[in-house]
Design an enzyme around this catalytic site. Structure first.
Site, mmCIF file in Angstrom:
data_model
loop_
_atom_site.group_PDB
_atom_site.id
_atom_site.type_symbol
_atom_site.label_atom_id
_atom_site.label_comp_id
_atom_site.label_asym_id
_atom_site.label_seq_id
_atom_site.Cartn_x
_atom_site.Cartn_y
_atom_site.Cartn_z
ATOM 1 N N LEU A 14 108.464 21.904 -9.679
ATOM 2 C CA LEU A 14 106.942 22.574 -9.360
ATOM 3 C C LEU A 14 105.920 21.830 -10.201
ATOM 4 C CD1 LEU A 14 107.607 26.474 -9.473
ATOM 5 C CD2 LEU A 14 107.085 24.985 -7.546
ATOM 6 N N THR A 59 111.799 15.124 -17.255
ATOM 7 C CA THR A 59 112.694 16.345 -17.130
ATOM 8 C C THR A 59 114.129 15.644 -17.264
ATOM 9 O OG1 THR A 59 113.323 17.968 -15.985
ATOM 10 C CG2 THR A 59 112.672 16.209 -14.780
ATOM 11 N N LYS A 63 114.987 13.030 -21.018
ATOM 12 C CA LYS A 63 113.958 13.553 -22.148
ATOM 13 C C LYS A 63 114.691 12.800 -23.391
ATOM 14 C CE LYS A 63 113.332 18.148 -20.508
ATOM 15 N NZ LYS A 63 113.454 19.540 -20.815
ATOM 16 N N GLY A 124 122.692 21.813 -24.762
ATOM 17 C CA GLY A 124 121.935 20.270 -24.377
ATOM 18 C C GLY A 124 120.508 20.384 -24.691
ATOM 19 N N TYR A 211 113.879 28.154 -12.842
ATOM 20 C CA TYR A 211 113.085 28.750 -11.874
ATOM 21 C C TYR A 211 113.523 28.652 -10.457
ATOM 22 C CZ TYR A 211 110.842 24.453 -11.684
ATOM 23 O OH TYR A 211 110.584 22.893 -11.523
#
Length: 267
Positions: A14, A59, A63, A124, A211
């Site tokens: 998103l 993401t 990372k 993680g 989400y």
């Protein structure tokens, strides 16, 4: 100017919706896209980018790779051992971690009293950021429930780098109950078995970083409790990214509304 979110998978993200809503609110003629970049591919993608590229959201699974790639990084990113943000400066790409303050802001927004005891499901990079956010909020005791102790090594190291250094215990995700004021889930929805959900039932605040899909089994079971969702986290960390990229105050409400509309359309 151009920005993007990088990761694999990435189609579900998103971030383009949120950042574009921010650009629209400020009348900025900026672009923000999503790019599929697999593990090991970050340097190959970022290296050739021109001067019109200002910022990158990062993401999974990139990372930790982003932190290693950055020419410099902030204390928050170093402490987390991961960068979810790369900002282009004159000296090169700077690594930042907005997941940590974003998670803290999401909890502060929904929970009146700061948590003292907490449980995190998973070990993680996201668990490390969540743990540091809880440390920032004053948690004195943390339990990490993981599939195997080895999975928690990086998260334990991140917690040890925090000045607060709360008491930490590692337990079994397969058998042990969640305890404390808040349980933070960083595991996939598919891993939220009915047994695990039942073992989280006594914790009054549920924070699920997902989400999509939504609601997760853990959230569905928490109808009578306080829920902090992945959209809350996503919006608050995106607000910080927006300000780093553009130098302008982020329109929190517009960005949140755009994300909520997009999720409703998906469902």
């Amino acid at each position: 100017m151009r920005c993007a979110v990088l990761g694999d998978p990435i189609a579900h993200s998103l971030s383009p919706v949120l950042h574009r809503a921010g650009y629209a609110a400020h009348g900025l003629d900026w672009e923000y896209d999503a790019a599929l970049v697999p593990a090991g591919g970050l340097a190959g993608f970022v290296g050739p980018l021109g001067d019109d590229w200002r910022g990158l959201s990062v993401t999974a699974p990139l990372k930790r790779e982003a932190l290693l790639y950055a020419a410099a990084s902030t204390g928050t990113a170093e402490r987390a051992g991961a960068a979810n943000t790369l900002v282009r400066e004159a000296s090169g790409w700077v690594g930042e971690n907005t997941d940590v303050p974003g998670a803290a802001a999401a909890l502060r927004e929904r929970v009146a009293a700061p948590p003292v005891v907490a449980t995190i499901l998973g070990g993680g990079a996201t668990a490390a950021s969540a743990a540091l956010a809880l440390c920032d909020l004053g948690v004195g005791s943390l339990t990490l429930l993981v599939r195997s102790p080895a999975r928690a090594a990086d998260t334990l190291a991140a917690i040890d780098r925090h000045p607060a250094r709360p008491a930490v215990r590692v337990g079994s995700l397969a058998t042990e109950p969640a305890v404390g004021d808040v349980v933070v889930s960083t595991i996939p929805a598919a891993a939220q078995t009915s047994d695990l959900v039942a073992r989280c039932a006594e914790v009054p605040v549920v924070f699920d970083v997902l989400y999509d899909p939504w609601p997760t089994p853990l959230v569905t079971s928490a109808a009578d409790r306080v829920v902090v969702g992945g959209l809350d986290l996503l919006v608050h960390q995106a607000v910080l990214q927006f300000e780093l990229f553009t130098g302008r105050p982020a329109p929190l409400d517009e960005m949140r509304d755009a994300g909520a509309r997009a999720l409703r359309e998906r469902s």
